[in-house]
Design a protein around this motif. Structure first.
Motif, PDB file in Angstrom:
ATOM      1  N   SER A 196       0.841  -1.259   0.137  1.00 24.61           N
ATOM      2  CA  SER A 196       0.088  -0.138   0.034  1.00 24.61           C
ATOM      3  C   SER A 196       0.734   1.128  -0.047  1.00 24.61           C
ATOM      4  O   SER A 196       2.098   1.105   0.163  1.00 24.61           O
ATOM      5  CB  SER A 196      -1.033   0.236   1.190  1.00 24.61           C
ATOM      6  N   SER A 197       0.101   2.434  -0.143  1.00 23.03           N
ATOM      7  CA  SER A 197       0.855   3.724  -0.145  1.00 23.03           C
ATOM      8  C   SER A 197       0.279   4.612   0.603  1.00 23.03           C
ATOM      9  O   SER A 197      -1.267   4.452   1.024  1.00 23.03           O
ATOM     10  CB  SER A 197       0.993   4.408  -1.662  1.00 23.03           C
ATOM     11  N   LEU A 198       0.705   5.474   1.168  1.00 22.64           N
ATOM     12  CA  LEU A 198      -0.047   6.429   2.286  1.00 22.64           C
ATOM     13  C   LEU A 198       0.538   7.935   1.773  1.00 22.64           C
ATOM     14  O   LEU A 198       1.590   8.478   1.601  1.00 22.64           O
ATOM     15  CB  LEU A 198       0.698   6.208   3.494  1.00 22.64           C
ATOM     16  N   ALA A 199      -0.669   8.854   1.812  1.00 25.10           N
ATOM     17  CA  ALA A 199      -0.439  10.305   1.786  1.00 25.10           C
ATOM     18  C   ALA A 199      -1.101  10.931   2.963  1.00 25.10           C
ATOM     19  O   ALA A 199      -2.322  10.513   3.095  1.00 25.10           O
ATOM     20  CB  ALA A 199      -0.903  10.824   0.396  1.00 25.10           C
ATOM     21  N   VAL A 200      -0.540  11.613   3.884  1.00 24.41           N
ATOM     22  CA  VAL A 200      -0.838  12.312   4.922  1.00 24.41           C
ATOM     23  C   VAL A 200      -0.583  13.901   4.797  1.00 24.41           C
ATOM     24  O   VAL A 200       0.314  14.415   4.480  1.00 24.41           O
ATOM     25  CB  VAL A 200      -0.140  11.779   6.258  1.00 24.41           C
ATOM     26  N   SER A 201      -1.688  14.530   5.043  1.00 28.98           N
ATOM     27  CA  SER A 201      -1.770  16.171   5.066  1.00 28.98           C
ATOM     28  C   SER A 201      -2.222  16.470   6.421  1.00 28.98           C
ATOM     29  O   SER A 201      -3.376  16.104   6.784  1.00 28.98           O
ATOM     30  CB  SER A 201      -2.724  16.688   3.922  1.00 28.98           C
ATOM     31  N   THR A 202      -1.525  17.356   7.216  1.00 30.86           N
ATOM     32  CA  THR A 202      -1.925  17.743   8.472  1.00 30.86           C
ATOM     33  C   THR A 202      -1.494  19.107   8.802  1.00 30.86           C
ATOM     34  O   THR A 202      -0.198  19.423   8.246  1.00 30.86           O
ATOM     35  CB  THR A 202      -1.537  16.555   9.373  1.00 30.86           C
ATOM     36  N   LYS A 203      -2.103  19.557  10.054  1.00 32.47           N
ATOM     37  CA  LYS A 203      -1.446  20.694  10.497  1.00 32.47           C
ATOM     38  C   LYS A 203      -0.296  20.406  11.639  1.00 32.47           C
ATOM     39  O   LYS A 203       1.011  20.627  11.636  1.00 32.47           O
ATOM     40  CB  LYS A 203      -2.558  21.773  11.338  1.00 32.47           C
ATOM     41  N   ASN A 204      -0.972  19.423  12.599  1.00 30.42           N
ATOM     42  CA  ASN A 204      -0.289  19.225  14.027  1.00 30.42           C
ATOM     43  C   ASN A 204      -0.258  17.684  14.275  1.00 30.42           C
ATOM     44  O   ASN A 204       0.346  17.701  15.377  1.00 30.42           O
ATOM     45  CB  ASN A 204      -0.725  20.212  15.077  1.00 30.42           C
ATOM     46  N   ALA A 205      -0.761  16.969  13.589  1.00 27.53           N
ATOM     47  CA  ALA A 205      -0.941  15.602  13.815  1.00 27.53           C
ATOM     48  C   ALA A 205       0.462  14.694  13.804  1.00 27.53           C
ATOM     49  O   ALA A 205       1.313  15.318  12.998  1.00 27.53           O
ATOM     50  CB  ALA A 205      -1.933  14.714  13.075  1.00 27.53           C
ATOM     51  N   GLU A 206       0.877  13.941  14.793  1.00 27.59           N
ATOM     52  CA  GLU A 206       2.155  13.054  14.575  1.00 27.59           C
ATOM     53  C   GLU A 206       1.604  11.842  14.020  1.00 27.59           C
ATOM     54  O   GLU A 206       0.608  11.273  14.157  1.00 27.59           O
ATOM     55  CB  GLU A 206       2.654  12.848  16.240  1.00 27.59           C
ATOM     56  N   THR A 207       2.676  11.491  13.063  1.00 26.21           N
ATOM     57  CA  THR A 207       2.216  10.382  12.462  1.00 26.21           C
ATOM     58  C   THR A 207       3.304   9.155  12.528  1.00 26.21           C
ATOM     59  O   THR A 207       4.570   9.480  12.333  1.00 26.21           O
ATOM     60  CB  THR A 207       2.127  10.739  10.765  1.00 26.21           C
ATOM     61  N   THR A 208       2.726   7.939  12.805  1.00 27.16           N
ATOM     62  CA  THR A 208       3.607   6.873  12.966  1.00 27.16           C
ATOM     63  C   THR A 208       3.070   5.647  12.032  1.00 27.16           C
ATOM     64  O   THR A 208       2.112   5.196  11.970  1.00 27.16           O
ATOM     65  CB  THR A 208       3.714   6.296  14.461  1.00 27.16           C
ATOM     66  N   VAL A 209       4.320   5.198  11.230  1.00 25.80           N
ATOM     67  CA  VAL A 209       3.926   3.916  10.234  1.00 25.80           C
ATOM     68  C   VAL A 209       4.863   2.906  10.888  1.00 25.80           C
ATOM     69  O   VAL A 209       6.110   3.155  10.848  1.00 25.80           O
ATOM     70  CB  VAL A 209       4.385   4.379   8.876  1.00 25.80           C
ATOM     71  N   ARG A 210       4.180   1.894  11.139  1.00 23.06           N
ATOM     72  CA  ARG A 210       4.918   0.485  11.472  1.00 23.06           C
ATOM     73  C   ARG A 210       4.764  -0.490  10.472  1.00 23.06           C
ATOM     74  O   ARG A 210       3.678  -1.099   9.992  1.00 23.06           O
ATOM     75  CB  ARG A 210       4.294  -0.084  12.818  1.00 23.06           C
TER      76      ARG A 210
END
Length: 275
Positions: A151-165
């Protein structure tokens, strides 16, 4: 009581997830055994702006593509507003402004506010003495994602912390203040203003930039790479599998690139050191 929205893909296999969320946390797990992608948007709040944002989340599926859009829970200043109820009177405090139809019974002194003889704001923070009820934009939005392999991931955010395992085909990360921490990815595109980028493995392409955060790549196997930061450090460990050009630039930070003797390496820093 809590609020949540759950979506399970109708299409089996790898997906392309496009996620937009302003605040909170994004937790992504890549599960090789997963057949269908799954997204859960949730908060402990049962009501208020944060709960409304969860309930108003839009999820759109087209083939193997899933778009998740979580409304801004702080839009319109709602997130900075606290409501105080004393008896039959209601007072709202937001952005340092007291909003009330009458100032009768309200005392403001040295940053503290009393309503009806009860202190409701102390040192700039809303407090609740006996008999007062305080409400507002409490709670945090969390997005939990399970993705099938490939899979592929695109994240657009102001302040959210993103963790990918786990490992993904591609990650596109665009944040104002949030940071990215991820496992393995073939193609990485990351841009954040105040956050950091920490990725264990990049296999093909690297394009990362941050203003005040650091960039750390544990193992770079790619053929084209660029890492830029203004005030943070850049640390990259290249492997023998890497090739082509690798550029690392920073204004005030340090640069440490290891194992890159066989690459077309370009480094530059204004006030930092290159190791």
């Amino acid at each position: 009581m809590s609020s949540e929205k759950i979506h399970v893909m109708n299409t089996a296999g790898a997906i392309e997830l496009d996620l937009s969320v302003s605040n909170g946390a994004v937790n992504v797990t890549v599960d090789p055994k997963a057949v269908y992608g799954r997204v859960r948007v949730h908060t402990a709040a049962a009501e208020g702006p944060v709960a409304d944002a969860v309930n108003d989340t839009k999820l759109t599926e087209h083939g193997n593509k899933l778009t998740v859009s979580v409304p801004d829970d702080l839009a319109g200043g709602m997130g900075g507003t606290n409501v105080v109820q004393i008896g039959g009177s209601t007072f709202s405090f937001g952005g340092g402004v007291v909003n009330t139809g009458s100032m009768t019974g309200v005392t403001i002194s040295g940053g503290d506010i009393w309503v009806g003889g009860q202190r409701v704001v102390s040192g700039g923070r809303v407090v609740a003495e006996q008999g007062a009820t305080v409400g507002g934009a409490t709670g945090t939005i969390t997005v939990d994602v399970v993705l099938p392999a490939g899979s592929s991931l695109a994240v657009s955010t102001k302040n959210a912390e993103t963790t990918v395992r786990g490992d993904l085909e591609a990650i596109r990360f665009d944040a104002r203040n949030g940071s990215l921490q991820a496992g393995g990815v073939k193609v990485l595109e990351a841009e954040t203003h105040n956050g950091s980028v920490l990725v264990d493995i990049v296999d093909e392409e690297l394009e990362a930039s941050t203003h005040n955060g650091s960039i750390t790549i544990g193992a770079y196997n790619g053929r084209r790479g660029s890492a830029r930061t203004h005030n943070g450090d850049v640390t990259i460990s290249a492997t023998p599998a890497s090739s082509g050009r690798l550029a690392a630039r920073t204004h005030n930070g340090n640069i440490r690139v290891r194992g890159a003797g066989h690459l077309d390496l370009k480094t530059s820093t204004h006030n930092g050191r290159v190791w």
